[in-house]
Design a protein around this motif. Structure first.
Motif, PDB file in Angstrom:
ATOM      1  N   ALA A  93       0.813  -1.211   0.000  1.00  0.00           N
ATOM      2  CA  ALA A  93       0.000   0.000   0.000  1.00  0.00           C
ATOM      3  C   ALA A  93       0.848   1.263   0.000  1.00  0.00           C
ATOM      4  O   ALA A  93       0.368   2.344  -0.384  1.00  0.00           O
ATOM      5  CB  ALA A  93      -0.933   0.001   1.208  1.00  0.00           C
ATOM      6  N   ASP A  94       2.103   1.156   0.400  1.00  0.00           N
ATOM      7  CA  ASP A  94       2.993   2.319   0.387  1.00  0.00           C
ATOM      8  C   ASP A  94       3.350   2.749  -1.025  1.00  0.00           C
ATOM      9  O   ASP A  94       3.803   3.879  -1.243  1.00  0.00           O
ATOM     10  CB  ASP A  94       4.279   2.004   1.171  1.00  0.00           C
ATOM     11  N   ASP A  95       3.176   1.853  -1.993  1.00  0.00           N
ATOM     12  CA  ASP A  95       3.454   2.158  -3.392  1.00  0.00           C
ATOM     13  C   ASP A  95       2.147   2.594  -4.043  1.00  0.00           C
ATOM     14  O   ASP A  95       1.240   1.787  -4.252  1.00  0.00           O
ATOM     15  CB  ASP A  95       4.024   0.924  -4.093  1.00  0.00           C
ATOM     16  N   ARG A  96       2.025   3.875  -4.375  1.00  0.00           N
ATOM     17  CA  ARG A  96       0.777   4.406  -4.906  1.00  0.00           C
ATOM     18  C   ARG A  96       0.358   3.741  -6.210  1.00  0.00           C
ATOM     19  O   ARG A  96      -0.820   3.691  -6.554  1.00  0.00           O
ATOM     20  CB  ARG A  96       0.905   5.914  -5.128  1.00  0.00           C
ATOM     21  N   ALA A  97       1.320   3.208  -6.957  1.00  0.00           N
ATOM     22  CA  ALA A  97       0.993   2.538  -8.211  1.00  0.00           C
ATOM     23  C   ALA A  97       0.107   1.323  -7.951  1.00  0.00           C
ATOM     24  O   ALA A  97      -0.796   1.021  -8.737  1.00  0.00           O
ATOM     25  CB  ALA A  97       2.267   2.124  -8.942  1.00  0.00           C
ATOM     26  N   ASN A  98       0.349   0.634  -6.845  1.00  0.00           N
ATOM     27  CA  ASN A  98      -0.455  -0.545  -6.510  1.00  0.00           C
ATOM     28  C   ASN A  98      -1.900  -0.169  -6.208  1.00  0.00           C
ATOM     29  O   ASN A  98      -2.828  -0.930  -6.496  1.00  0.00           O
ATOM     30  CB  ASN A  98       0.144  -1.270  -5.307  1.00  0.00           C
ATOM     31  N   VAL A  99      -2.085   0.996  -5.611  1.00  0.00           N
ATOM     32  CA  VAL A  99      -3.418   1.439  -5.211  1.00  0.00           C
ATOM     33  C   VAL A  99      -4.341   1.588  -6.420  1.00  0.00           C
ATOM     34  O   VAL A  99      -5.562   1.388  -6.315  1.00  0.00           O
ATOM     35  CB  VAL A  99      -3.319   2.771  -4.438  1.00  0.00           C
ATOM     36  N   PHE A 100      -3.770   1.896  -7.576  1.00  0.00           N
ATOM     37  CA  PHE A 100      -4.562   2.103  -8.785  1.00  0.00           C
ATOM     38  C   PHE A 100      -4.382   0.984  -9.803  1.00  0.00           C
ATOM     39  O   PHE A 100      -4.812   1.113 -10.952  1.00  0.00           O
ATOM     40  CB  PHE A 100      -4.196   3.453  -9.419  1.00  0.00           C
ATOM     41  N   ASP A 101      -3.758  -0.111  -9.385  1.00  0.00           N
ATOM     42  CA  ASP A 101      -3.578  -1.263 -10.264  1.00  0.00           C
ATOM     43  C   ASP A 101      -4.838  -2.127 -10.186  1.00  0.00           C
ATOM     44  O   ASP A 101      -4.923  -3.061  -9.389  1.00  0.00           O
ATOM     45  CB  ASP A 101      -2.339  -2.058  -9.843  1.00  0.00           C
ATOM     46  N   VAL A 102      -5.824  -1.801 -11.011  1.00  0.00           N
ATOM     47  CA  VAL A 102      -7.126  -2.458 -10.934  1.00  0.00           C
ATOM     48  C   VAL A 102      -7.006  -3.953 -11.208  1.00  0.00           C
ATOM     49  O   VAL A 102      -7.675  -4.772 -10.565  1.00  0.00           O
ATOM     50  CB  VAL A 102      -8.117  -1.801 -11.918  1.00  0.00           C
ATOM     51  N   TYR A 103      -6.140  -4.335 -12.147  1.00  0.00           N
ATOM     52  CA  TYR A 103      -5.973  -5.754 -12.448  1.00  0.00           C
ATOM     53  C   TYR A 103      -5.464  -6.509 -11.216  1.00  0.00           C
ATOM     54  O   TYR A 103      -5.981  -7.585 -10.879  1.00  0.00           O
ATOM     55  CB  TYR A 103      -5.000  -5.952 -13.609  1.00  0.00           C
ATOM     56  N   MET A 104      -4.488  -5.943 -10.532  1.00  0.00           N
ATOM     57  CA  MET A 104      -3.939  -6.582  -9.343  1.00  0.00           C
ATOM     58  C   MET A 104      -4.992  -6.678  -8.236  1.00  0.00           C
ATOM     59  O   MET A 104      -5.153  -7.721  -7.589  1.00  0.00           O
ATOM     60  CB  MET A 104      -2.727  -5.807  -8.829  1.00  0.00           C
ATOM     61  N   LEU A 105      -5.725  -5.594  -8.026  1.00  0.00           N
ATOM     62  CA  LEU A 105      -6.756  -5.582  -6.987  1.00  0.00           C
ATOM     63  C   LEU A 105      -7.858  -6.591  -7.296  1.00  0.00           C
ATOM     64  O   LEU A 105      -8.347  -7.289  -6.404  1.00  0.00           O
ATOM     65  CB  LEU A 105      -7.343  -4.180  -6.853  1.00  0.00           C
ATOM     66  N   ALA A 106      -8.253  -6.675  -8.577  1.00  0.00           N
ATOM     67  CA  ALA A 106      -9.280  -7.632  -8.968  1.00  0.00           C
ATOM     68  C   ALA A 106      -8.790  -9.062  -8.778  1.00  0.00           C
ATOM     69  O   ALA A 106      -9.553  -9.938  -8.344  1.00  0.00           O
ATOM     70  CB  ALA A 106      -9.683  -7.399 -10.424  1.00  0.00           C
ATOM     71  N   ASP A 107      -7.535  -9.300  -9.092  1.00  0.00           N
ATOM     72  CA  ASP A 107      -6.967 -10.634  -8.905  1.00  0.00           C
ATOM     73  C   ASP A 107      -6.985 -11.029  -7.431  1.00  0.00           C
ATOM     74  O   ASP A 107      -7.295 -12.177  -7.086  1.00  0.00           O
ATOM     75  CB  ASP A 107      -5.534 -10.662  -9.450  1.00  0.00           C
ATOM     76  N   ARG A 108      -6.701 -10.071  -6.553  1.00  0.00           N
ATOM     77  CA  ARG A 108      -6.748 -10.340  -5.117  1.00  0.00           C
ATOM     78  C   ARG A 108      -8.184 -10.666  -4.696  1.00  0.00           C
ATOM     79  O   ARG A 108      -8.427 -11.557  -3.874  1.00  0.00           O
ATOM     80  CB  ARG A 108      -6.233  -9.123  -4.344  1.00  0.00           C
ATOM     81  N   LEU A 109      -9.141  -9.940  -5.245  1.00  0.00           N
ATOM     82  CA  LEU A 109     -10.539 -10.170  -4.897  1.00  0.00           C
ATOM     83  C   LEU A 109     -10.990 -11.556  -5.369  1.00  0.00           C
ATOM     84  O   LEU A 109     -11.707 -12.268  -4.649  1.00  0.00           O
ATOM     85  CB  LEU A 109     -11.405  -9.074  -5.518  1.00  0.00           C
TER      86      LEU A 109
END
Length: 207
Positions: free
Chosen positions: A64-80
């Motif tokens: 979460a400290d890396d702002r790029a991750n916060v807006f990485d929708v593909y990564m977030l969706a994969d986690r979900l």
């Protein structure tokens, strides 16, 4: 509890009321977490209606400290998706829904587009569905898009997204609300809309 998603482990809070027939997974927006007071308020309203809830962090504290991750929708969706598979492994008898806020709504829609997820309903609050535009035609789950009446830019984005969705959808505008639904009564109105949508599509007999 700790939720395994590949090499990472995410922190979450699962509450399933007695006799629950469905559970809703929350995908928070940028700069937020499972401690979001707005999502926790919505989750409580859902539990009062007999729905289970899973509030969890889509990123580890270091990620979460890396702002790029916060807006990485593909990564977030994969986690979900991975969290959904994990939860379904222990609760195969429940139906599943997604509640997403801001960028988390894009992740929820992206994940719901995967047919093997078999998601029963999706609700977006102040969401950015445009960030999942390419996947929207593949979302067959009934989807409710909730937007504040003063959130003009996001209203337009959601209007366009509604026409792209592949399943039943509805756009609900809460009068007097800005993007974060901080005005008196507006968050409760959004939570009640979400509750009614989930109970209609996830539980036998509807509201």
């Amino acid at each position: 509890m700790t939720i395994p998603v590949g090499p990472a482990e995410l922190e979450g809070e699962l509450v399933i009321p007695a006799e629950a027939r469905a559970v809703v997974l929350f995908a928070h927006g940028s700069g937020s977490s499972r401690h979001s007071p707005r999502n926790r308020f919505v989750a409580e309203r859902l539990r009062q209606a007999g729905l289970g809830t899973l509030l969890f962090d889509l990123l580890t504290p270091l990620e979460a400290d890396d702002r790029a991750n916060v807006f990485d929708v593909y990564m977030l969706a994969d986690r979900l998706v991975k969290a959904t598979r994990w939860l379904r492994g222990g609760h195969a008898d429940l139906r599943f829904g997604y509640f997403g806020a801001s960028t988390g709504a894009a992740a929820a829609l992206w994940a719901a587009a995967a047919p093997e997820m078999n998601i029963g309903a999706v609700v977006s609050r102040g969401g950015r569905p445009d960030l999942a535009a390419d996947r929207l035609p593949e979302v067959s789950a009934p989807t409710l898009l909730i937007v504040g009446g003063y959130d003009e830019v996001v209203i337009e984005l959601n209007q366009k997204a509604e026409h792209l969705l592949g399943g039943p959808s509805q756009l609900a505008i809460v009068p007097g609300a800005t993007h974060l639904f901080e005005e008196p009564g507006t968050l409760r109105a959004a939570a009640d809309l979400a509750r009614d949508w989930f109970t209609e599509y996830l539980t036998p007999g509807g509201p």
